[in-house]
Motif scaffolding. Sequence first.
Motif, PDB file in Angstrom:
ATOM      1  N   VAL A 331      58.576 -15.208  -1.374  1.00 18.49           N
ATOM      2  CA  VAL A 331      58.019 -16.154  -2.745  1.00 18.49           C
ATOM      3  C   VAL A 331      56.840 -14.934  -3.305  1.00 18.49           C
ATOM      4  O   VAL A 331      56.781 -15.107  -4.706  1.00 18.49           O
ATOM      5  N   TYR A 332      55.925 -14.784  -2.347  1.00 16.07           N
ATOM      6  CA  TYR A 332      55.015 -13.801  -2.991  1.00 16.07           C
ATOM      7  C   TYR A 332      55.481 -12.728  -3.762  1.00 16.07           C
ATOM      8  O   TYR A 332      54.753 -12.415  -4.804  1.00 16.07           O
ATOM      9  N   GLU A 333      56.473 -12.236  -3.445  1.00 19.79           N
ATOM     10  CA  GLU A 333      56.842 -10.919  -4.064  1.00 19.79           C
ATOM     11  C   GLU A 333      57.569 -11.128  -5.465  1.00 19.79           C
ATOM     12  O   GLU A 333      57.481 -10.785  -6.594  1.00 19.79           O
ATOM     13  N   MET A 334      58.051 -12.488  -5.285  1.00 18.20           N
ATOM     14  CA  MET A 334      58.817 -13.145  -6.513  1.00 18.20           C
ATOM     15  C   MET A 334      57.638 -13.320  -7.763  1.00 18.20           C
ATOM     16  O   MET A 334      57.569 -12.941  -8.864  1.00 18.20           O
ATOM     17  N   TRP A 335      56.670 -13.962  -7.405  1.00 17.38           N
ATOM     18  CA  TRP A 335      55.404 -14.325  -8.267  1.00 17.38           C
ATOM     19  C   TRP A 335      54.828 -12.979  -8.625  1.00 17.38           C
ATOM     20  O   TRP A 335      54.265 -12.886  -9.704  1.00 17.38           O
ATOM     21  N   ASP A 336      54.824 -12.132  -7.624  1.00 19.53           N
ATOM     22  CA  ASP A 336      54.090 -10.758  -8.153  1.00 19.53           C
ATOM     23  C   ASP A 336      54.873 -10.034  -9.275  1.00 19.53           C
ATOM     24  O   ASP A 336      54.211  -9.567 -10.369  1.00 19.53           O
ATOM     25  N   GLU A 337      56.170  -9.889  -9.096  1.00 18.91           N
ATOM     26  CA  GLU A 337      57.073  -9.346 -10.031  1.00 18.91           C
ATOM     27  C   GLU A 337      56.943 -10.086 -11.341  1.00 18.91           C
ATOM     28  O   GLU A 337      56.843  -9.459 -12.494  1.00 18.91           O
ATOM     29  N   LEU A 338      57.093 -11.547 -11.356  1.00 18.48           N
ATOM     30  CA  LEU A 338      57.210 -12.423 -12.553  1.00 18.48           C
ATOM     31  C   LEU A 338      55.832 -11.987 -13.337  1.00 18.48           C
ATOM     32  O   LEU A 338      55.769 -11.933 -14.675  1.00 18.48           O
ATOM     33  N   ASN A 339      54.640 -12.149 -12.543  1.00 22.97           N
ATOM     34  CA  ASN A 339      53.405 -11.971 -13.261  1.00 22.97           C
ATOM     35  C   ASN A 339      53.291 -10.525 -13.653  1.00 22.97           C
ATOM     36  O   ASN A 339      52.525 -10.530 -14.971  1.00 22.97           O
ATOM     37  N   THR A 340      53.679  -9.583 -13.000  1.00 22.32           N
ATOM     38  CA  THR A 340      53.479  -8.109 -13.710  1.00 22.32           C
ATOM     39  C   THR A 340      54.198  -8.187 -14.800  1.00 22.32           C
ATOM     40  O   THR A 340      53.647  -7.472 -15.689  1.00 22.32           O
ATOM     41  N   GLU A 341      55.423  -8.585 -14.961  1.00 21.89           N
ATOM     42  CA  GLU A 341      56.070  -8.703 -16.332  1.00 21.89           C
ATOM     43  C   GLU A 341      55.510  -9.292 -17.217  1.00 21.89           C
ATOM     44  O   GLU A 341      55.451  -8.912 -18.435  1.00 21.89           O
ATOM     45  N   ASP A 342      54.873 -10.592 -17.127  1.00 24.08           N
ATOM     46  CA  ASP A 342      54.044 -11.192 -18.166  1.00 24.08           C
ATOM     47  C   ASP A 342      52.992 -10.534 -18.423  1.00 24.08           C
ATOM     48  O   ASP A 342      52.675 -10.457 -19.833  1.00 24.08           O
ATOM     49  N   PHE A 343      52.142  -9.820 -17.743  1.00 25.02           N
ATOM     50  CA  PHE A 343      50.950  -9.235 -17.989  1.00 25.02           C
ATOM     51  C   PHE A 343      51.322  -8.053 -18.766  1.00 25.02           C
ATOM     52  O   PHE A 343      50.164  -7.778 -19.456  1.00 25.02           O
TER      53      PHE A 343
END
Length: 383
Positions: A331-343
């Motif tokens: 879950v932590y890695e998923m949110w990190d990946e998703l937010n990095t894409e957004d940022f």
Amino acid sequence: MNVEITRNVLTDDVVSRFDLETEQATGLPNACYTSPEWLKAENERLFARTWMLAGFCHEIPNKGDVCPVEMGGMPLVILRDNDGEVGVFHNVCRHRGAVVVPEKCSAQRILTCPYHAWAYGLDGKLRTRPHFYGGDKHDTDPGPDAPGLVPVRHAVWHDLIFVNISGDEMPFEEHWEPFTRRTKDYDFSALRYAKTLEFDVKGNWKLILENFFDAYHVPSVHPKLEEFAPIHTRDGTQTDGVWFHNTNPITEPQEGRGEGMPFYPGLDEKGQRTEWYFHLFPTTLFEIWPDQLAIFQLKALEPGRTIEYIHLYFIGEGATEPQYEPNRQAVYEMWDELNTEDFTIVENMQQARSSPAFDGGVLSPFWDPATQHFAKLTAKYMR
């Protein structure tokens, strides 16, 4: 009160565009994302006048626990008093204006100002003023009318502590009702705090939010999320006062998105295949999946810099037991990946906000009514 900057940016002509049909309307002008003066005005006219997520009960679990926070440029202190109740005060001594509690502490009975040692109880009342009448001439009984710490209007929902610094926003229960009405199937009491992720974003806080309720970008920016919840299953974000909301069907659980973790108790088959997301204007976001609650909290540092926190909660032992550690890590890695894409996109847009070629944008009637509503809400508070 920074009225001049708000009137100069949100002119009558600009604000009138927010009320047009969406295809003819625009979002906010560039200065709302780039001006330091505008951010100062937001601290006074927006952040102080709305219900803002300030802290968490798990940060002050015991009597005498004290946690300083900063909200809208103002120092506050959240504490657990002698009765076990949550209290919130302006973290400013009434004598010479020093910050009373500079860092988190526990087992406190008295809050002592580091400047002249004025002492306050956990109820905010002034207890003593040493040497107030001269050397060794102490005021040991200032009385009930003495200037104590200034209380801040606050409310608690499960683990979350909200504040309304101005004290004149609608009652919290009324404010919260649109969320309660739509989430009756979720037993939030089963949630346990697990971890907070922190991101330093080179973009304005409003761009992060506008991107959050923009589902239009998912196929271009989030390939895994598009597989999880394809765009043809999505609707545009809906609005209800200060709330933005949407829901998507989940095709199949993925690693980091519901796979292998406990679900909310009593959740029916539809709920086990549903994702909810909410934005509470101005700076708090919620993602509800069958196995988790992700709470996004934004802190505006500069016009082009925002700290984003993601506070993650799981159901029961899913938050703590070693057997679920690999799933939590996913879950932590998923949110990190998703937010990095957004940022990447947010920082791209921040650069473009310096261009006169952009004046609020051209809006899609299907995807962008929420962007238009966000502009209206901003104008309502800022003007």
